[in-house]
Design an enzyme around this catalytic site. Structure first.
Site: not given
Length: 319
Positions: A144, A195
């Protein structure tokens, strides 16, 4: 990036369904290969999850640097894999079609490595600033972070677009930051720093020096591969986004037999780019027909070149 236990295989079934609905022929080769690699390493991991995740303690203190390679390609459970790969399927297809397979593979490799490195730097800084060593122990795994970097790149190519987040329109310029906060709020088990690292890597490419460094490095590799070609010459700028020959060379160009070498004196950068595109389109792909080496190296598509010109003009008009 997250840390959860492996559950059922429903996520795998949904991912397979989505792949076949899209059609294997419609998925570019690099995207399909990277997706397949992630699925394979989920089913047959190269290392146990706690030996694949990346943290300051394991990677920096204990010098287990292989975690930088393993962590983006391993997932905590099948749902973690499904959400990441479903997102990658869409982003990868669009970006690979735009940038070309070789450059997209190069981009993924650099983004995967840099996201892990930036994650370590951020966690180390948090440890130093807060004197809380739990930041150095935090171990992240998953694709991610790379996806956030790809999201920044994708949004960069559509600066005026709008993405709907939970039903609310958000400008593409800010959507990565909005999703960063929302994911952290709605899914506390995800890695906020992981992230964030992806967003910063994406910004290094779109607004920082990373793209130029990558082009220079790729140009050096391509130049070394072709320095024995007597008719080839390489641009002084090294690897160029604006290589536009019919064969799709990057950093490599062979002058057309009936054309004189053009000079750039007095032309702006945009005019030089447009002239290069026009010349390459007029070549009609004759380079490969004259027996020159086959298309090689990293390249950007004509669509990406034209879009780059458009973005440069927009920035110039805005200034």
């Amino acid at each position: 990036m997250r840390n959860r236990q492996r559950g059922s295989h429903l996520g795998l079934l949904l991912l397979a369904s989505q792949v076949f609905q899209m059609g294997l022929d419609n998925i570019p080769p690099v995207t399909l290969a990277v997706l397949g690699l992630n699925v394979y390493l989920y089913l047959f991991p190269a290392a146990p999850l706690m030996q694949a995740c990346v943290s300051v303690q394991q990677a920096y203190w204990l010098k287990d640097w292989r975690r930088l390679l393993l962590s983006p390609l391993h997932h905590a459970d099948d749902w973690h894999l499904y959400f990441n790969m479903a997102s990658f399927l869409w982003k990868g297809t669009k970006l690979e079609q735009r940038l070309g397979g070789p450059w997209f593979l190069y981009l993924l490799s650099v983004f995967s490595l840099l996201t892990g490195l930036v994650y370590l730097v951020l966690e180390a800084l948090l440890t130093e600033l807060t004197q809380d060593h739990s930041y150095s122990m935090a171990c992240a795994v998953g694709f991610s972070g790379v996806l956030f970097a790809l999201k920044v790149l994708s949004n960069h190519y559509h600066p005026g677009g709008v993405t709907y987040v939970m039903g609310f329109p958000v400008s593409n310029r800010y959507v990565s930051w909005v999703e960063l906060v929302l994911i952290h709020i709605t899914s506390p088990g995800t890695s906020f720093v992981g992230h964030l690292a992806g967003i910063l890597v994406g910004l290094l490419y779109t607004a920082g020096p990373l793209k130029a460094i990558m082009k220079k490095c790729a140009g050096s590799v391509t130049s070394n591969g072709y320095n024995s070609q007597s008719n080839a010459y390489y641009s002084s700028s090294g690897f160029s986004d604006y290589s536009g020959t019919g064969g799709g060379y990057s950093g490599y160009h062979q002058p057309p037999p009936d054309h004189t070498t053009s000079h750039t004196g007095g032309l702006t950068e945009e005019e030089q780019i447009e002239a290069a595109i026009r010349n390459s389109l007029n070549d009609g792909g004759q380079t490969s027909q004259r027996g020159a080496p086959p298309p090689y190296g990293f390249r950007l598509s004509q669509e990406a070149i034209a879009e780059d010109i458009r973005l440069r003009r927009l920035r110039r008009f805005d200034s």
